[in-house]
Design a protein around this motif. Structure first.
Motif, short mmCIF file in Angstrom:
data_model
loop_
_atom_site.label_atom_id
_atom_site.label_comp_id
_atom_site.label_asym_id
_atom_site.label_seq_id
_atom_site.Cartn_x
_atom_site.Cartn_y
_atom_site.Cartn_z
N PHE A 177 0.79 -1.24 0.00
CA PHE A 177 0.00 0.00 0.00
C PHE A 177 0.83 1.29 0.00
N LEU A 178 2.10 1.21 0.41
CA LEU A 178 2.93 2.42 0.47
C LEU A 178 4.11 2.37 -0.50
N GLY A 179 4.44 1.18 -0.98
CA GLY A 179 5.55 1.06 -1.92
C GLY A 179 6.91 0.97 -1.26
N LEU A 180 6.95 0.60 0.02
CA LEU A 180 8.22 0.43 0.72
C LEU A 180 9.09 -0.60 -0.02
N GLY A 181 10.35 -0.24 -0.30
CA GLY A 181 11.24 -1.15 -1.01
C GLY A 181 10.96 -1.25 -2.49
N ASN A 182 10.01 -0.44 -2.99
CA ASN A 182 9.65 -0.44 -4.41
C ASN A 182 9.63 0.99 -4.94
N ASN A 183 10.61 1.77 -4.45
CA ASN A 183 10.72 3.20 -4.82
C ASN A 183 9.45 3.98 -4.50
N TRP A 184 8.75 3.53 -3.45
CA TRP A 184 7.52 4.17 -2.96
C TRP A 184 6.42 4.19 -4.02
N HIS A 185 6.43 3.15 -4.85
CA HIS A 185 5.33 2.93 -5.79
C HIS A 185 4.53 1.74 -5.27
N ALA A 186 3.33 2.01 -4.79
CA ALA A 186 2.51 0.94 -4.20
C ALA A 186 2.24 -0.16 -5.21
N ILE A 187 2.43 -1.39 -4.80
CA ILE A 187 2.20 -2.53 -5.68
C ILE A 187 0.71 -2.75 -5.92
N GLY A 188 -0.10 -2.47 -4.89
CA GLY A 188 -1.54 -2.63 -5.03
C GLY A 188 -1.98 -4.09 -4.95
N LEU A 189 -3.24 -4.32 -5.32
CA LEU A 189 -3.84 -5.64 -5.16
C LEU A 189 -4.02 -6.40 -6.47
N SER A 190 -3.53 -5.85 -7.56
CA SER A 190 -3.84 -6.42 -8.88
C SER A 190 -3.30 -7.83 -9.08
N ASN A 191 -2.25 -8.22 -8.35
CA ASN A 191 -1.72 -9.58 -8.51
C ASN A 191 -2.70 -10.65 -8.05
N LEU A 192 -3.75 -10.23 -7.35
CA LEU A 192 -4.75 -11.20 -6.89
C LEU A 192 -5.63 -11.71 -8.04
N TRP A 193 -5.68 -10.97 -9.16
CA TRP A 193 -6.53 -11.40 -10.26
C TRP A 193 -5.90 -11.26 -11.65
N LYS A 194 -4.73 -10.63 -11.75
CA LYS A 194 -4.15 -10.34 -13.06
C LYS A 194 -3.64 -11.57 -13.81
N HIS A 195 -3.15 -12.56 -13.13
CA HIS A 195 -2.44 -13.66 -13.78
C HIS A 195 -3.31 -14.92 -13.85
N GLY A 196 -4.37 -14.84 -14.61
CA GLY A 196 -5.24 -16.00 -14.80
C GLY A 196 -6.46 -16.01 -13.91
N GLY A 197 -6.69 -14.94 -13.18
CA GLY A 197 -7.86 -14.86 -12.32
C GLY A 197 -7.60 -15.30 -10.89
N PHE A 198 -8.64 -15.25 -10.07
CA PHE A 198 -8.52 -15.58 -8.66
C PHE A 198 -8.45 -17.09 -8.46
N PHE A 199 -9.30 -17.84 -9.19
CA PHE A 199 -9.32 -19.31 -9.11
C PHE A 199 -8.56 -19.88 -10.31
N THR A 200 -7.26 -19.82 -10.26
CA THR A 200 -6.46 -20.24 -11.42
C THR A 200 -6.48 -21.75 -11.64
#
Length: 343
Positions: A177-200
């Motif tokens: 949520f804050l991007g700590l360790g990622n140049n302060w760019h928040a990663i967000g929640l998109s990895n929960l559904w971006k790579h083939g959906g939630f129920f892969t």
């Protein structure tokens, strides 16, 4: 009713505190699998593994609530084996005791082997048999000292794991949520559904993950074995049952949430240990050494619980006259020393 209903703890001392009982059950459940093997569960069902852990957690709560109700009435050593005898059949109780013994012998051996491998991280030329022997002797001496010594050792083993997971969750949320360790760019929640959906893995993958997750919760039943040596059993049982399940759910679901949110689930195999990678990501030096120490204590905790649980069940068999009477002998420290040494 069970054969030893008038002496439900078999003469053992009641020296384990409520806090120790909670940490024993918690530590027994949170093992090496969460730190090093979580990726194998995630690969079957992807991000929906979060829901899988929650489903199993709800079922676990129902089982533990029922077990807690029965332990509250008769808080004896190996109590769930007594319930199998009383409410199903004596053969069911007999088989429960022996299956518990053999289960923890296997678990204990595998955990000692794991410890030797983790020690190789610092001492790569140390012979495995020497490190394994030192571990077995150390844990055996702790169990021979007293139940309280076992409880104290297990308390600190569990505390190390709990603190590590809490730090992992806090740092992970800051990355997300804050991007700590990622140049302060928040990663967000998109990895929960971006790579083939939630129920892969679809329905099949989700159901298969449930069977693995059930196994990962193994160890919570230690509450039914430690009850016979609890200082204030009824208070300890109520406190443990009320808190242990939601604590486990927070630790498991919290840690897995951080893992599948920060890293694409289908790339975790290349990451190695997500715990190591997460600590490294925010600049914590020696992350690999820290996590190696944590999994080392997790493995020792599993072996420690294996010695305790299997020795108490062997003691229980002897008290119930289903095994040679020598195994029910108590030392001057009021522990079943013959059973411990045999195991």
């Amino acid at each position: 009713m069970s054969k030893n209903k008038d002496n439900i703890n078999g003469g053992l001392n009641r020296s384990l505190s409520s806090g120790q009982m909670e940490m024993i059950a918690l530590g027994g459940t949170i093992g090496v699998g969460l730190f090093m093997g979580s990726t194998s569960t995630i690969k079957w069902t992807g991000p929906s593994v979060l829901l899988a852990y929650a489903v199993v957690g709800v079922l676990l709560y129902a089982v533990m609530r029922a077990l807690g109700e029965m332990i509250y009435i008769t808080p004896g050593t190996g109590s769930f084996a007594d319930y199998a005898t009383d409410y199903i059949h004596p053969l069911a109780g007999y088989l429960t005791k022996w299956s518990n013994i053999f289960q923890y012998i296997v678990v204990g051996i595998s955990e000692v082997i794991a410890v030797t491998q983790y020690l190789n991280f610092w001492w790569p030329h140390l012979p495995d048999w020497i490190s394994g022997l030192v571990v077995v002797i150390t844990l055996t001496l702790a169990n021979l000292a007293s139940a309280k010594a076992y409880g104290t050792l297990e308390f600190y083993f569990a505390m190390i794991k709990v603190v590590t997971i809490i730090l992992m969750i806090i740092i992970g949320l800051m990355v997300i949520f804050l991007g700590l360790g990622n140049n302060w760019h928040a990663i967000g929640l998109s990895n929960l559904w971006k790579h083939g959906g939630f129920f892969t893995g679809g329905f099949k993958g989700f159901m298969f993950s449930l069977s693995i997750i059930v196994g990962s919760y193994q160890g919570i039943e230690l509450l039914g074995i430690t009850a016979g040596e609890a200082e204030n059993p009824k208070h300890a049982i109520v406190a443990s049952v009320k808190s242990i399940v939601w604590r486990i759910l927070i630790f498991y679901i919290g840690a897995i949430f951080v893992i599948v949110t920060i890293y694409p689930w289908n790339q975790l195999a290349a990451v190695g240990s997500p715990f190591v990678e997460t600590f490294t990501k925010v600049g914590i030096a020696g992350a690999a050494g820290i996590i190696n120490f944590v999994v080392l204590t997790a493995a020792m905790s599993g072996a420690n619980s294996g010695i305790y649980s299997s020795s108490r069940m062997l003691f229980k068999l002897s008290v119930d006259k289903e095994a040679p009477s020598i195994f029910s002998k108590l030392s001057k420290h009021v522990v079943p020393n013959i059973a411990i040494l045999t195991i």
